[in-house]
Design a protein around this motif. Structure first.
Motif, PDB file in Angstrom:
ATOM      1  N   ASN A 162      28.356  -5.016  18.621  1.00 55.58           N
ATOM      2  CA  ASN A 162      28.871  -6.088  17.773  1.00 55.58           C
ATOM      3  C   ASN A 162      29.959  -5.560  16.848  1.00 55.58           C
ATOM      4  OD1 ASN A 162      26.965  -7.839  18.880  1.00 55.58           O
ATOM      5  ND2 ASN A 162      25.492  -7.491  17.242  1.00 55.58           N
TER       6      ASN A 162
ATOM      7  N   THR B 196      20.817 -13.337   6.277  1.00 54.89           N
ATOM      8  CA  THR B 196      21.579 -13.166   7.513  1.00 54.89           C
ATOM      9  C   THR B 196      21.105 -14.170   8.548  1.00 54.89           C
ATOM     10  OG1 THR B 196      21.842 -10.782   7.119  1.00 54.89           O
ATOM     11  CG2 THR B 196      22.246 -11.575   9.355  1.00 54.89           C
TER      12      THR B 196
ATOM     13  N   THR C 204      33.497  -7.443   6.602  1.00 55.42           N
ATOM     14  CA  THR C 204      32.823  -7.743   5.347  1.00 55.42           C
ATOM     15  C   THR C 204      33.845  -7.916   4.229  1.00 55.42           C
ATOM     16  OG1 THR C 204      30.867  -6.449   6.003  1.00 55.42           O
ATOM     17  CG2 THR C 204      31.112  -6.941   3.668  1.00 55.42           C
TER      18      THR C 204
ATOM     19  N   TYR D 290      31.847  -6.273  13.095  1.00 56.15           N
ATOM     20  CA  TYR D 290      31.586  -6.947  11.829  1.00 56.15           C
ATOM     21  C   TYR D 290      32.772  -6.766  10.890  1.00 56.15           C
ATOM     22  CZ  TYR D 290      26.653  -7.259  13.179  1.00 56.15           C
ATOM     23  OH  TYR D 290      25.488  -7.543  13.836  1.00 56.15           O
TER      24      TYR D 290
ATOM     25  N   ARG E 161      29.414 -11.329   5.192  1.00 53.44           N
ATOM     26  CA  ARG E 161      29.586 -10.601   6.453  1.00 53.44           C
ATOM     27  C   ARG E 161      29.763 -11.583   7.611  1.00 53.44           C
ATOM     28  NH1 ARG E 161      25.176  -8.649   3.976  1.00 53.44           N
ATOM     29  NH2 ARG E 161      23.802  -9.729   5.447  1.00 53.44           N
ATOM     30  N   LEU E 162      30.636 -11.205   8.537  1.00 49.86           N
ATOM     31  CA  LEU E 162      30.876 -12.018   9.732  1.00 49.86           C
ATOM     32  C   LEU E 162      30.887 -11.090  10.936  1.00 49.86           C
ATOM     33  CD1 LEU E 162      31.572 -14.975  10.558  1.00 49.86           C
ATOM     34  CD2 LEU E 162      33.980 -14.293  10.483  1.00 49.86           C
ATOM     35  N   GLY E 163      30.102 -11.424  11.951  1.00 46.86           N
ATOM     36  CA  GLY E 163      30.011 -10.558  13.124  1.00 46.86           C
ATOM     37  C   GLY E 163      30.101 -11.341  14.419  1.00 46.86           C
ATOM     38  N   TYR E 164      30.491 -10.626  15.490  1.00 52.58           N
ATOM     39  CA  TYR E 164      30.598 -11.262  16.813  1.00 52.58           C
ATOM     40  C   TYR E 164      30.347 -10.196  17.882  1.00 52.58           C
ATOM     41  CZ  TYR E 164      32.181 -14.506  20.404  1.00 52.58           C
ATOM     42  OH  TYR E 164      32.234 -15.343  21.482  1.00 52.58           O
TER      43      TYR E 164
ATOM     44  N   TRP F  20      28.249 -16.288  16.596  1.00 54.27           N
ATOM     45  CA  TRP F  20      28.701 -15.669  15.352  1.00 54.27           C
ATOM     46  C   TRP F  20      27.512 -15.352  14.456  1.00 54.27           C
ATOM     47  CZ3 TRP F  20      33.560 -14.027  14.360  1.00 54.27           C
ATOM     48  CH2 TRP F  20      34.590 -14.515  15.181  1.00 54.27           C
ATOM     49  N   SER F  21      27.544 -14.173  13.854  1.00 51.65           N
ATOM     50  CA  SER F  21      26.548 -13.771  12.871  1.00 51.65           C
ATOM     51  C   SER F  21      27.162 -13.888  11.485  1.00 51.65           C
ATOM     52  CB  SER F  21      26.109 -12.323  13.124  1.00 51.65           C
ATOM     53  OG  SER F  21      25.318 -11.844  12.059  1.00 51.65           O
ATOM     54  N   VAL F  22      26.430 -14.544  10.572  1.00 49.16           N
ATOM     55  CA  VAL F  22      26.922 -14.754   9.207  1.00 49.16           C
ATOM     56  C   VAL F  22      25.856 -14.293   8.224  1.00 49.16           C
ATOM     57  CG1 VAL F  22      27.681 -16.444   7.500  1.00 49.16           C
ATOM     58  CG2 VAL F  22      28.375 -16.706   9.882  1.00 49.16           C
TER      59      VAL F  22
ATOM     60  N   PRO G 162      21.712 -14.604  12.484  1.00 49.68           N
ATOM     61  CA  PRO G 162      22.348 -13.946  13.631  1.00 49.68           C
ATOM     62  C   PRO G 162      23.032 -14.903  14.605  1.00 49.68           C
ATOM     63  CG  PRO G 162      19.974 -13.996  13.900  1.00 49.68           C
ATOM     64  CD  PRO G 162      20.254 -14.498  12.518  1.00 49.68           C
TER      65      PRO G 162
END
Length: 198
Positions: free
Chosen positions: A182, A136, A186, A184, A172-175, A145-147, A138
């Motif tokens: 946040n 991950t 997936t 997410y 996974r992709l988060g913002y 963006w978190s990938v 962050p």
């Protein structure tokens, strides 16, 4: 209270492993901005929350250059702590018998604030086993963006009936939507095979 003051230089000392940008991206203050006590406190809390430094060893020192009462320089002192962990375990179940588990993780991989983990689970007769590799970032590509993603392999058996084998992974992709919130999404792809026990 009194005359307005602005943030001057923001320097970081004591981080022998962690990159400066990993700390700076947690700051709510910027050089040249109007002094703000609340944001200064929030910045310290954010750096402590990373978990890369000893408890109570994140110190924000404020100094005023000689003859410049309108400037406040900030020196951030940190003391790093080990961020890698190794976990070993064993247990016994009536159906599966003796089993062993291991997990190796690093929450500050290469000093970039990335998380890397490897976990395994295996029974004594090796009929049931699993391996999972996860990663991950962050702040992917220095953005908000978190990938992350996982790759795994799992074998699960029902004695004298069948064995299930699964191989797959997820991305996974988060913002961040707001402070401490946040969102997410997936995507998971998995291949499963069931074999009858002869």
């Amino acid at each position: 209270k009194g005359n307005l003051a602005y943030f001057g230089e923001i320097n970081i000392v004591g981080n022998t492993k962690t990159h400066d940008k990993v700390i700076r991206r947690e700051l709510k203050i910027k050089e040249g901005e109007l002094y703000h006590g609340t944001r200064l406190r929030q910045s310290r809390e954010n750096v402590e929350r990373l978990g890369f430094f000893n408890q109570g060893e994140v110190i924000f020192n404020s100094t005023t250059p000689k003859g410049r009462n309108d400037i406040v320089d900030i020196e951030i002192q940190v003391k790093e702590r080990p961020t890698g962990t190794i976990t070993l375990g064993a247990g016994y179940g009536s159906a599966k018998g003796l089993f062993f588990t291991t997990q190796i993780s690093e929450s500050n991989f290469l000093g970039r604030g990335q998380n890397l983990s490897l976990s395994t689970n295996i029974t004594r007769d090796r009929r049931d086993k699993s391996v999972n590799l996860g990663f991950t970032d962050p702040y992917a590509f220095d953005s908000n963006w978190s990938v992350g993603g996982d790759i795994y392999y799992v074998t699960f058996s029902i004695p004298d009936k069948y064995t299930t084998r699964k191989f797959g992974g997820d991305v996974r992709l988060g913002y961040p939507l707001a402070e401490f919130t946040n969102a997410y999404i997936t995507y998971k792809r998995e291949r499963m095979k069931i074999e009858e026990v002869e």
